[in-house]
Every structure is written in structure tokens, then in C-alpha cells.
Design a protein around this motif. Structure first.
Motif, mmCIF file in Angstrom:
data_model
loop_
_atom_site.group_PDB
_atom_site.id
_atom_site.type_symbol
_atom_site.label_atom_id
_atom_site.label_comp_id
_atom_site.label_asym_id
_atom_site.label_seq_id
_atom_site.Cartn_x
_atom_site.Cartn_y
_atom_site.Cartn_z
ATOM 1 N N MET A 1 48.272 35.167 -1.341
ATOM 2 C CA MET A 1 48.028 36.575 -1.629
ATOM 3 C C MET A 1 46.709 36.768 -2.377
ATOM 4 S SD MET A 1 50.430 39.569 -3.001
ATOM 5 C CE MET A 1 51.168 38.669 -4.346
ATOM 6 N N ILE A 2 46.438 35.920 -3.369
ATOM 7 C CA ILE A 2 45.210 36.113 -4.135
ATOM 8 C C ILE A 2 43.975 35.884 -3.263
ATOM 9 C CG2 ILE A 2 45.090 33.733 -5.032
ATOM 10 C CD1 ILE A 2 44.223 37.026 -6.898
ATOM 11 N N GLN A 3 44.055 34.968 -2.308
ATOM 12 C CA GLN A 3 42.908 34.771 -1.406
ATOM 13 C C GLN A 3 42.707 36.000 -0.526
ATOM 14 O OE1 GLN A 3 42.899 31.198 0.986
ATOM 15 N NE2 GLN A 3 40.990 31.726 2.004
ATOM 16 N N ARG A 4 43.798 36.585 -0.038
ATOM 17 C CA ARG A 4 43.673 37.781 0.795
ATOM 18 C C ARG A 4 43.074 38.944 0.000
ATOM 19 N NH1 ARG A 4 45.255 37.405 5.776
ATOM 20 N NH2 ARG A 4 46.674 35.740 6.422
ATOM 21 N N VAL A 5 43.530 39.117 -1.234
ATOM 22 C CA VAL A 5 42.950 40.175 -2.069
ATOM 23 C C VAL A 5 41.464 39.907 -2.280
ATOM 24 C CG1 VAL A 5 42.986 41.298 -4.328
ATOM 25 C CG2 VAL A 5 45.136 40.635 -3.251
ATOM 26 N N TYR A 6 41.136 38.690 -2.637
ATOM 27 C CA TYR A 6 39.743 38.319 -2.912
ATOM 28 C C TYR A 6 38.848 38.607 -1.704
ATOM 29 C CZ TYR A 6 35.843 35.493 -4.735
ATOM 30 O OH TYR A 6 34.625 35.066 -5.198
ATOM 31 N N GLU A 7 39.295 38.224 -0.527
ATOM 32 C CA GLU A 7 38.481 38.418 0.674
ATOM 33 C C GLU A 7 38.319 39.895 1.005
ATOM 34 O OE1 GLU A 7 40.377 36.002 3.621
ATOM 35 O OE2 GLU A 7 39.527 34.129 2.817
ATOM 36 N N GLN A 8 39.360 40.699 0.779
ATOM 37 C CA GLN A 8 39.235 42.137 0.999
ATOM 38 C C GLN A 8 38.213 42.735 0.039
ATOM 39 O OE1 GLN A 8 40.893 42.241 4.130
ATOM 40 N NE2 GLN A 8 41.285 44.324 3.419
ATOM 41 N N VAL A 9 38.279 42.330 -1.219
ATOM 42 C CA VAL A 9 37.366 42.868 -2.221
ATOM 43 C C VAL A 9 35.930 42.456 -1.927
ATOM 44 C CG1 VAL A 9 36.796 42.891 -4.680
ATOM 45 C CG2 VAL A 9 39.181 42.946 -3.963
ATOM 46 N N LYS A 10 35.733 41.236 -1.455
ATOM 47 C CA LYS A 10 34.390 40.768 -1.119
ATOM 48 C C LYS A 10 33.762 41.596 -0.004
ATOM 49 C CE LYS A 10 32.394 37.341 -2.129
ATOM 50 N NZ LYS A 10 31.265 37.077 -3.077
ATOM 51 N N GLY A 11 34.606 42.298 0.756
ATOM 52 C CA GLY A 11 34.092 43.156 1.824
ATOM 53 C C GLY A 11 33.469 44.442 1.336
ATOM 54 N N CYS A 12 33.510 44.695 0.045
ATOM 55 C CA CYS A 12 32.918 45.913 -0.523
ATOM 56 C C CYS A 12 31.459 45.640 -0.879
ATOM 57 C CB CYS A 12 33.691 46.351 -1.761
ATOM 58 S SG CYS A 12 32.959 47.782 -2.581
ATOM 59 N N ALA A 13 30.556 46.312 -0.202
ATOM 60 C CA ALA A 13 29.127 46.067 -0.395
ATOM 61 C C ALA A 13 28.623 46.549 -1.749
ATOM 62 C CB ALA A 13 28.336 46.749 0.724
ATOM 63 N N GLY A 14 29.363 47.442 -2.394
ATOM 64 C CA GLY A 14 28.892 48.013 -3.649
ATOM 65 C C GLY A 14 29.098 47.137 -4.867
ATOM 66 N N LEU A 15 29.740 45.988 -4.707
ATOM 67 C CA LEU A 15 30.002 45.118 -5.840
ATOM 68 C C LEU A 15 28.938 44.029 -5.945
ATOM 69 C CD1 LEU A 15 33.882 44.612 -5.556
ATOM 70 C CD2 LEU A 15 32.630 46.279 -6.946
ATOM 71 N N SER A 16 28.438 43.822 -7.150
ATOM 72 C CA SER A 16 27.458 42.764 -7.379
ATOM 73 C C SER A 16 28.127 41.409 -7.554
ATOM 74 C CB SER A 16 26.637 43.082 -8.636
ATOM 75 O OG SER A 16 26.012 44.340 -8.538
ATOM 76 N N GLU A 17 29.380 41.416 -7.999
ATOM 77 C CA GLU A 17 30.116 40.187 -8.257
ATOM 78 C C GLU A 17 31.605 40.460 -8.127
ATOM 79 O OE1 GLU A 17 30.468 36.999 -8.144
ATOM 80 O OE2 GLU A 17 28.998 36.527 -9.719
ATOM 81 N N VAL A 18 32.367 39.452 -7.702
ATOM 82 C CA VAL A 18 33.833 39.533 -7.654
ATOM 83 C C VAL A 18 34.372 38.305 -8.363
ATOM 84 C CG1 VAL A 18 35.889 39.610 -6.192
ATOM 85 C CG2 VAL A 18 33.789 40.780 -5.457
ATOM 86 N N ILE A 19 35.372 38.511 -9.241
ATOM 87 C CA ILE A 19 35.912 37.393 -10.001
ATOM 88 C C ILE A 19 37.404 37.582 -10.217
ATOM 89 C CG2 ILE A 19 35.485 38.384 -12.295
ATOM 90 C CD1 ILE A 19 34.435 35.483 -13.016
#
Length: 247
Positions: free
Chosen positions: A29-47
Motif C-alpha cells: 500500500m505504501i508503495q502505491r501511495v508513493y507512486e501516485q504522489v510522485k505523479g504530481c508535477a507540482g511537488l519538489s520532493e516526496v518523502i
């Protein structure tokens, strides 16, 4: 403006221990959330922000960014505040639920865009209610909004009450909104609100955001067309799989 997306992830949960690591059709689940969030171009970093080494090691295994945080935090907001206290250089932090494996990147983009207005202190999302089950479900927080698109109040009860209308007609007579539990904060505001004591409205409703309103902070609102599907119990996994993986 530099924006960091933070995904708080706890291993211990009274309703679903180990939830971030549960397998959903080949990925955690955490990998799926992470990959969805990485799809947002407006973020400079995801952690990912966690307090458990099992989650830390797993996130590193799929080359995700992760930071260890205290095990004493009472909320995801507190965990996010620790992250921005350790990692500098960001203007806005987006707090993304770690149990919504198919969150839309467009929702995150919509929320982050609220901060193009420098006066936005805190932001969140709402969605129009079209299902009577949601309207009268105390597990679904409702929100009323002022003319400036700021939250007036959040409640587990159905607000506003319609005195002269039968309950079965409330949705026909008025547009109701439910709260979508994703938040954005100016980093300095995030640090401030986590120092506030628990408030009376927060105690009554069990809704953390009421602490911020009660102390005079403004919560800007954007309306989304996307609903979110959270995994709260083990049986929710089967529902998720049927929705997203059935042929």
C-alpha cells in the motif's frame, strides 16, 4: 515556491496493524501511495515519514525517500512538522494520507495550487455529497464554507441543519460537502499549529482541524470531483481490488 509531499506511515494501528505493508495486487500500500504522489508535477520532493524500521527498509527497497520520525506523535500533522524541522528549503508541505493507495495526483495538484495565493495559511479539499449514506454518516466529516472559500466549521453531524425540510429531501434542497482528508500548510504555519493545545471543539468532534479554526487560522478550500477510497480495515482490501483490478 517549493512544495514537499509528506506521507505519514505508522506500523501500529488498532484497526489494522502493519497496514502500510499490506500487499495490494503485487505492491504494498505504501508503495502505491508513493507512486501516485510522485505523479504530481507540482511537488519538489516526496518523502515517507515513519516511526518503524520495517516501513523504512521497505520504502528504501523500492528506491523511495523515507525519514524516521518519533514514535510519540499523536497525528500525521505532528509527524509532518518533524519532517520540515529536519529538512529545510520548502515553503509548503502537503500531508498525504498513507492509506489511500489510489489517490489522484490531480487532487494533490489542486491543493498545492491554493498556495499560489500567498495569503493561504492552510488548505484542504472538499467534495459535493451526492449519496444520502454519506450525508448522515458520522464517520464522514462535513464542512461549511464561507463566501471567500474558507472553512467555517467541520462536523461529523450533517451541517447545516434544514429546519423546514424533511431529511430525505435535504440533498435536493441544499448542496452539502464532505471533507477530503488531505492538507497543505505553509511550513511556518505547520510548525505553529502543532504547538497548540487540544481545543474544546476538537475534543467534542474528534476532528483535529477544529483546533486550528478555534485558534484563528484560516483554512482555504478547493473543490475536487475525485473521491478518495481509504483502507481502514483488512476487509477494505478486497473492495479496493474489486474496484481497481476486476476485469
Amino acid at each position: 515556491m517549493r512544495t514537499i509531499g509528506i506521507i505519514p506511515a505508522r506500523y501500529e494501528s488498532s484497526r489494522f496493524p502493519g497496514k502500510p505493508l499490506v500487499d495490494i495486487s503485487g505492491k504494498s500500500m505504501i508503495q502505491r501511495v508513493y507512486e501516485q504522489v510522485k505523479g504530481c508535477a507540482g511537488l519538489s520532493e516526496v518523502i515517507v515519514a515513519t516511526d518503524d524500521t520495517r516501513i523504512e527498509e521497505h520504502v528504501r527497497s523500492f528506491a523511495g525517500n523515507v525519514i524516521m520520525t518519533s514514535s510519540t506523535h499523536q497525528s500525521g500533522t505532528d509527524r509532518c512538522a518533524e519532517v520540515v524541522s529536519k529538512i529545510s528549503g520548502f515553503d509548503v508541505a502537503i500531508n498525504i494520507q498513507g492509506d489511500e493507495p489510489f489517490i489522484s495526483p490531480l487532487q494533490i495538484e489542486l491543493l498545492s495550487n491554493l498556495f499560489q495565493d500567498a495569503s493561504t495559511e492552510i488548505g484542504t479539499l472538499i467534495k459535493k455529497i451526492d449519496n444520502p449514506d454519506d450525508l448522515f454518516n458520522e464517520s464522514t466529516p462535513k464542512v461549511v464554507v464561507n463566501a471567500r472559500k474558507e472553512a467555517l466549521y467541520f462536523s461529523r453531524q450533517t451541517i447545516p441543519f434544514q429546519r423546514d425540510t424533511q431529511r430525505e429531501d435535504w440533498l435536493k434542497a441544499y448542496t452539502y460537502f464532505k471533507h477530503i482528508g488531505i492538507y497543505g500548510y505553509q511550513v511556518d504555519i505547520l510548525k505553529e499549529i502543532t504547538k497548540l493545545p487540544v481545543s474544546s471543539y476538537e475534543k467534542a468532534e474528534g476532528l483535529e482541524q477544529l483546533r486550528w479554526l478555534e485558534n484563528g487560522y484560516r483554512i482555504k478550500i478547493a473543490e475536487t470531483e475525485f473521491d478518495t477510497i481509504a483502507v481502514d480495515h483488512p476487509e477494505d482490501i478486497a473492495l479496493i481490488k474489486r474496484k481497481f483490478f476486476s476485469q
